[in-house]
Design an enzyme around this catalytic site. Structure first.
Site, PDB file in Angstrom:
ATOM      1  N   ALA A  77      98.014  98.572  93.774  1.00 51.33           N
ATOM      2  CA  ALA A  77      99.621  98.414  94.129  1.00 51.33           C
ATOM      3  C   ALA A  77     100.140  99.753  93.680  1.00 51.33           C
ATOM      4  CB  ALA A  77     100.006  97.272  93.008  1.00 51.33           C
ATOM      5  N   GLY A 122      94.924  96.355  93.102  1.00 53.12           N
ATOM      6  CA  GLY A 122      95.388  95.551  94.082  1.00 53.12           C
ATOM      7  C   GLY A 122      94.625  95.522  95.407  1.00 53.12           C
ATOM      8  N   GLU A 125      91.603  93.335  94.751  1.00 52.99           N
ATOM      9  CA  GLU A 125      92.179  92.038  94.752  1.00 52.99           C
ATOM     10  C   GLU A 125      92.520  91.549  96.252  1.00 52.99           C
ATOM     11  OE1 GLU A 125      95.527  93.048  91.758  1.00 52.99           O
ATOM     12  OE2 GLU A 125      94.761  91.192  90.952  1.00 52.99           O
ATOM     13  N   GLU A 145      93.645  98.742  86.072  1.00 54.81           N
ATOM     14  CA  GLU A 145      94.945  98.460  85.541  1.00 54.81           C
ATOM     15  C   GLU A 145      95.139  98.527  83.963  1.00 54.81           C
ATOM     16  OE1 GLU A 145      93.178  96.728  87.821  1.00 54.81           O
ATOM     17  OE2 GLU A 145      94.598  95.794  89.276  1.00 54.81           O
TER      18      GLU A 145
HETATM   19  C1  HXC Z   1     100.684 105.177  94.337  1.00 55.38           C
HETATM   20  C2  HXC Z   1      99.031 106.620  94.490  1.00 55.38           C
HETATM   21  C3  HXC Z   1      98.061 105.511  94.195  1.00 55.38           C
HETATM   22  C4  HXC Z   1      98.658 104.123  93.664  1.00 55.38           C
HETATM   23  C5  HXC Z   1      96.922 107.121  94.830  1.00 55.38           C
HETATM   24  N1  HXC Z   1      98.264 107.399  95.031  1.00 55.38           N
HETATM   25  N2  HXC Z   1      96.825 105.915  94.349  1.00 55.38           N
HETATM   26  N3  HXC Z   1     100.240 106.386  94.525  1.00 55.38           N
HETATM   27  N4  HXC Z   1     100.131 104.039  93.836  1.00 55.38           N
HETATM   28  N5  HXC Z   1      97.968 103.026  93.444  1.00 55.38           N
HETATM   29  C6  HXC Z   1      98.780 108.850  95.351  1.00 55.38           C
HETATM   30  C7  HXC Z   1      98.723 109.683  94.379  1.00 55.38           C
HETATM   31  O1  HXC Z   1      99.810 110.026  93.624  1.00 55.38           O
HETATM   32  C8  HXC Z   1      98.684 111.293  95.392  1.00 55.38           C
HETATM   33  O2  HXC Z   1     100.017 111.621  95.508  1.00 55.38           O
HETATM   34  C9  HXC Z   1      97.875 110.718  96.597  1.00 55.38           C
HETATM   35  O3  HXC Z   1      97.980 109.313  96.451  1.00 55.38           O
HETATM   36  C10 HXC Z   1      96.499 110.837  96.675  1.00 55.38           C
HETATM   37  O4  HXC Z   1      95.813 110.624  95.375  1.00 55.38           O
HETATM   38  P1  HXC Z   1      95.106 111.610  94.466  1.00 55.38           P
HETATM   39  O5  HXC Z   1      95.064 110.952  93.009  1.00 55.38           O
HETATM   40  O6  HXC Z   1      95.585 113.208  94.581  1.00 55.38           O
HETATM   41  O7  HXC Z   1      93.488 111.403  94.991  1.00 55.38           O
HETATM   42  P2  HXC Z   1      92.421 111.971  94.248  1.00 55.38           P
HETATM   43  O8  HXC Z   1      92.308 112.817  93.418  1.00 55.38           O
HETATM   44  O9  HXC Z   1      91.269 111.810  95.056  1.00 55.38           O
HETATM   45  O10 HXC Z   1      92.097 110.637  93.227  1.00 55.38           O
HETATM   46  C11 HXC Z   1      91.797 108.990  93.799  1.00 55.38           C
HETATM   47  C12 HXC Z   1      92.076 108.084  92.739  1.00 55.38           C
HETATM   48  C13 HXC Z   1      93.685 108.470  92.151  1.00 55.38           C
HETATM   49  C14 HXC Z   1      90.987 108.335  91.889  1.00 55.38           C
HETATM   50  C15 HXC Z   1      92.012 106.701  93.534  1.00 55.38           C
HETATM   51  O11 HXC Z   1      94.496 108.453  93.395  1.00 55.38           O
HETATM   52  C16 HXC Z   1      93.965 107.167  91.327  1.00 55.38           C
HETATM   53  O12 HXC Z   1      93.261 106.938  90.217  1.00 55.38           O
HETATM   54  N6  HXC Z   1      94.789 106.278  91.989  1.00 55.38           N
HETATM   55  C17 HXC Z   1      95.486 105.414  91.150  1.00 55.38           C
HETATM   56  C18 HXC Z   1      94.442 104.131  91.255  1.00 55.38           C
HETATM   57  C19 HXC Z   1      95.145 102.935  90.409  1.00 55.38           C
HETATM   58  O13 HXC Z   1      95.229 103.253  89.118  1.00 55.38           O
HETATM   59  N7  HXC Z   1      95.205 101.764  90.873  1.00 55.38           N
HETATM   60  C20 HXC Z   1      95.518 100.382  90.451  1.00 55.38           C
HETATM   61  C21 HXC Z   1      97.115 100.235  90.343  1.00 55.38           C
HETATM   62  S1  HXC Z   1      97.588  98.825  89.428  1.00 55.38           S
HETATM   63  P3  HXC Z   1     100.543 112.807  95.745  1.00 55.38           P
HETATM   64  O14 HXC Z   1     102.082 112.830  95.729  1.00 55.38           O
HETATM   65  O15 HXC Z   1     100.421 113.526  94.225  1.00 55.38           O
HETATM   66  O16 HXC Z   1      99.661 113.602  96.603  1.00 55.38           O
HETATM   67  C22 HXC Z   1      97.572  97.616  90.375  1.00 55.38           C
HETATM   68  C23 HXC Z   1      97.895  96.484  90.141  1.00 55.38           C
HETATM   69  C24 HXC Z   1      97.840  95.485  90.952  1.00 55.38           C
HETATM   70  O17 HXC Z   1      96.739  97.793  91.610  1.00 55.38           O
HETATM   71  C25 HXC Z   1      98.580  93.898  90.763  1.00 55.38           C
HETATM   72  C26 HXC Z   1     100.150  94.165  91.007  1.00 55.38           C
HETATM   73  C27 HXC Z   1     100.692  92.908  90.532  1.00 55.38           C
END
Ligand code: HXC
Length: 269
Positions: A77, A122, A125, A145
């Site tokens: 998400a 997400g 999911e 998460e």
């Molecule tokens: C918003 C995101 C994002 C996310 C990545 N980006 N994931 N933005 N939401 N979930 C953005 C980064 O900020 C970055 O923006 C760009 O995408 C590229 O990501 P990088 O981190 O630079 O890439 P990399 O180094 O290759 O790392 C990849 C990654 C990492 C390991 C996947 O991006 C990461 O850990 N992302 C978050 C994953 C996460 O925690 N997902 C769960 C979210 S909670 P910029 O502007 O810096 O280029 C969830 C809850 C669901 O999903 C339920 C809700 C009700």
């Protein structure tokens, strides 16, 4: 005819954040926000919902394949949208995800997830709401998460436990570890793993295999599997009989069974 050709190319279905292409009765829906690794915000969720409705109502669409543009299927998400949510807004966001993912889970046509890269939170999911999953060797899957101070809110606690068991689900959620496609295969999270460049061709081949079968039988089977899963065994078997009987009421079996028997006769001649 002209209109039909437009639909087949997905014209009118492609949205701000989704690329939609329909070829030979298979709709490929590609999440298209690669700059944020296809993170799901409310707008994307609503686009997915509207697109699924449109595809389900297109008689020429028999299978849907969900995938992502760039190096992610969906990296979760959208953290930018989530960070300032009030408790009520968080509930609404979670409910929106549930609504869309239940729609996919119960859609009349099969939905296959082709996991081309990061499939996190997400995104995992969303993949779990699909009928089954194929993964590129480069895919990484997980529920990060807890590292952000939240839990899965789009059905992960429930879909994951149903897909591959309570203890593996707890391990993935508590540790937040990212697992490889092959590890995901070992625990039944994905059905098959392909070299990255073969993922779409292999997925499309399976979609075409499904299309050879009766669409009525497939949608009745899906409904029986999905509804029966929530029931006790006896009640579920009763439900199966209802759906089996519904096949005969629809009559789609007649031509197929006749063709089978005639073909056997021909071969014996
Ligand atoms: C918003 C995101 C994002 C996310 C990545 N980006 N994931 N933005 N939401 N979930 C953005 C980064 O900020 C970055 O923006 C760009 O995408 C590229 O990501 P990088 O981190 O630079 O890439 P990399 O180094 O290759 O790392 C990849 C990654 C990492 C390991 C996947 O991006 C990461 O850990 N992302 C978050 C994953 C996460 O925690 N997902 C769960 C979210 S909670 P910029 O502007 O810096 O280029 C969830 C809850 C669901 O999903 C339920 C809700 C009700």
């Amino acid at each position: 005819m002209k209109q039909r050709r437009l639909v087949e190319r997905g014209v009118g279905m492609t949205t701000e954040n989704l690329l939609v292409e329909v070829t030979d009765q298979v709709a490929v829906v590609k999440m298209n926000r690669p700059k944020v690794l296809n993170a799901l915000n409310s707008e994307v969720l609503k686009e997915i919902e509207a697109t699924m409705t449109q595809l389900e109502n297109s008689p020429e669409v028999r299978v849907i394949v969900l995938t992502g543009e760039g190096k992610a299927f969906v990296a979760g998400a959208d953290i930018g949208e989530m960070k300032d949510l009030s408790p009520q807004e968080a509930r609404d966001f979670s409910n929106l995800g549930h609504r869309v993912f239940i729609q996919i889970h119960t859609l009349e046509v099969p939905v296959i997830a082709a996991l081309n890269g990061f499939t996190l939170g997400g995104g995992l999911e969303l993949a779990l709401a699909c009928d089954f999953r194929y993964a590129s060797e480069e895919a990484k899957l997980g529920f990060p998460e807890a590292s952000l101070g939240i839990i899965t809110g789009f059905g992960g606690t429930q879909f994951a436990a149903r897909a591959f068991g309570l203890s593996r689900t707890k391990e993935l959620i508590y540790t937040g570890e990212m697992i490889t496609a092959h590890q995901a295969l070992n625990c039944g999270l994905v059905n098959r793993v392909f070299p990255h460049d073969d993922l779409m061709a292999e997925t499309m081949a399976v979609a075409r295999r499904i299309i050879r079968n009766s669409p009525e039988a497939i949608s009745l089977a899906k409904e029986a599997i999905v509804k029966g899963y929530d029931l006790g065994l006896r009640e579920a078997l009763e439900l199966e009989s209802d759906y089996f009987s519904a096949c005969f009421a629809l009559g789609a079996h007649r031509d197929r069974m006749k063709a089978f028997l005639e073909n056997r006769k021909e071969r014996k001649k």
